[in-house]
Design an enzyme around this catalytic site. Structure first.
Site, PDB file in Angstrom:
ATOM      1  N   CYS A 102       0.804  -1.032  -0.162  1.00  0.00           N
ATOM      2  CA  CYS A 102      -0.036  -0.020   0.126  1.00  0.00           C
ATOM      3  C   CYS A 102       0.910   1.308  -0.173  1.00  0.00           C
ATOM      4  O   CYS A 102       2.006   1.112  -0.296  1.00  0.00           O
ATOM      5  CB  CYS A 102      -0.900   0.029   1.161  1.00  0.00           C
ATOM      6  N   ASP A 103       0.441   2.387   0.476  1.00  0.00           N
ATOM      7  CA  ASP A 103       1.288   3.623   0.464  1.00  0.00           C
ATOM      8  C   ASP A 103       2.607   3.331   1.283  1.00  0.00           C
ATOM      9  O   ASP A 103       3.626   3.659   0.914  1.00  0.00           O
ATOM     10  CB  ASP A 103       0.493   4.715   0.980  1.00  0.00           C
TER      11      ASP A 103
END
Length: 342
Positions: A276-277
């Site tokens: 994810c980020d």
């Protein structure tokens, strides 16, 4: 007084009976017992190559390998072997005067070319044994690499320098955490965009848990985009969480597709990176779900195993609650209290 004592005993018996009743009901609800998630556990005062990989690549804003005060890795082989090829961050045992003082370092790891399965015995006198016992006398707790250089060379070639990998002025890339050796990694978005990382780890499949598809840095890369929300909006109904443009998609309903993607990678001898980020929340929850399905383990086991691989992970309460419900799919009952995980 006698009446009060009898009443107290009756109440105690009633509580025990109720507890037994609830326990029996819980046992009957479990249609399949969970498996223990304990593969690759090192003996006392030892460390596996996979754990060393994760120790080097763990960190919040930068990998711990970039901090000489955090981790001291000591190569106890002959000087010629060290010069020819070594772990990128290692110091040779004969030149420790140039390294930070061991008592100022958070973690010390020792390795040599012996296929060790335990720490050295008190009567051992090879260089690693001498250094190990000397550090123990200083009230320090060094770790010995299980399997030695031979296993490290096979399992973590991307962490080595010398030979075909000469030193470069560029720092070592920040690699994702290894969750299932040779199959599953957990990391952040920048790792999925770094061709050095993807090539070194032979990543063939990327699970992107954000809303944006990363650039195709390698032409043969396979992508699966699962736009999970960072945190569910309060008051959102379960029916509104799936395929909702504002809230993304649902973790549990996405797991079958993710598991098929992982199975495809395994079939073709590939490797999966989930990101994810920051690699701390959504991707971590997805990896826990993969472990629960792949290894048939509880959420509790998956949570602490992933946290052991990447210490900063902290899935949201809503993501963990979904995984707790997923236990009922796997085992017929929820076995983990989310409140107990922090």
């Amino acid at each position: 007084m006698g009446c009060k004592g009898s009443k107290s005993k009756k109440n105690a018996y009633a509580r025990v009976a109720q507890y037994q009743k609830e326990s029996w009901a819980a046992e009957r609800a479990v249609c399949r017992p969970p498996e223990s998630l304990e593969w690759g556990v090192a003996p006392p005062n030892c460390i596996t190559p996979a754990s060393l990989h994760n120790l080097l690549t763990d960190g919040f804003y930068a990998p711990y390998s970039a901090n000489p005060r955090y981790l001291l890795v000591v190569d106890c082989r002959a000087p010629r072997a060290f010069t020819r090829r070594r772990l990128a961050t290692a110091r040779w045992h004969g030149a420790l005067h140039t390294a930070p003082a061991p008592n100022l370092v958070h973690t010390i790891v020792l390795y040599d070319d012996k296929p060790r399965t335990a720490v050295p015995k008190p009567e051992d006198t090879d260089p690693l044994a001498n250094l190990y016992h000397d550090l123990r006398r200083q009230k320090l707790d060094p770790l010995v690499l299980v399997g030695g250089w031979q296993v490290l060379e096979v399992t973590c070639p991307h962490l080595l320098e010398g030979g075909d990998n000469p030193p470069t002025p560029e720092p070592m890339p920040w690699y994702p955490a290894q969750v299932i050796p040779g199959l599953l990694y957990l990391g952040h978005a920048e790792m999925a965009s770094d061709p050095r990382v993807l090539s070194a780890l032979c990543v063939t499949h990327v699970v992107d848990v954000t809303e944006c598809l990363p650039p195709r840095v390698l032409p043969s890369m396979n992508y699966l985009v699962v736009p999970l929300p960072e945190e569910e909006t309060e008051g959102t109904k379960p029916s509104e969480k799936v395929n909702n443009d504002n809230n993304g998609t649902d973790l549990i309903s996405s797991l079958p597709t993710i598991l098929e993607f992982v199975a495809e990678a395994r079939t073709y001898g590939g490797c999966v990176l989930v990101h994810c980020d920051q690699g701390l929340t959504r991707a971590a929850a997805v990896v826990m779900g993969i472990l629960m399905a792949e290894r048939r383990c509880t959420l509790e086991d998956a949570f602490y195993y992933v946290k052991g691989a990447r210490s900063a992970v902290h899935p949201s309460q809503s993501q963990l609650q979904q995984l707790a419900k997923y236990e009922t799919v796997l085992f017929g009952a929820s076995l983990t209290l989310v409140e107990d995980l922090f």
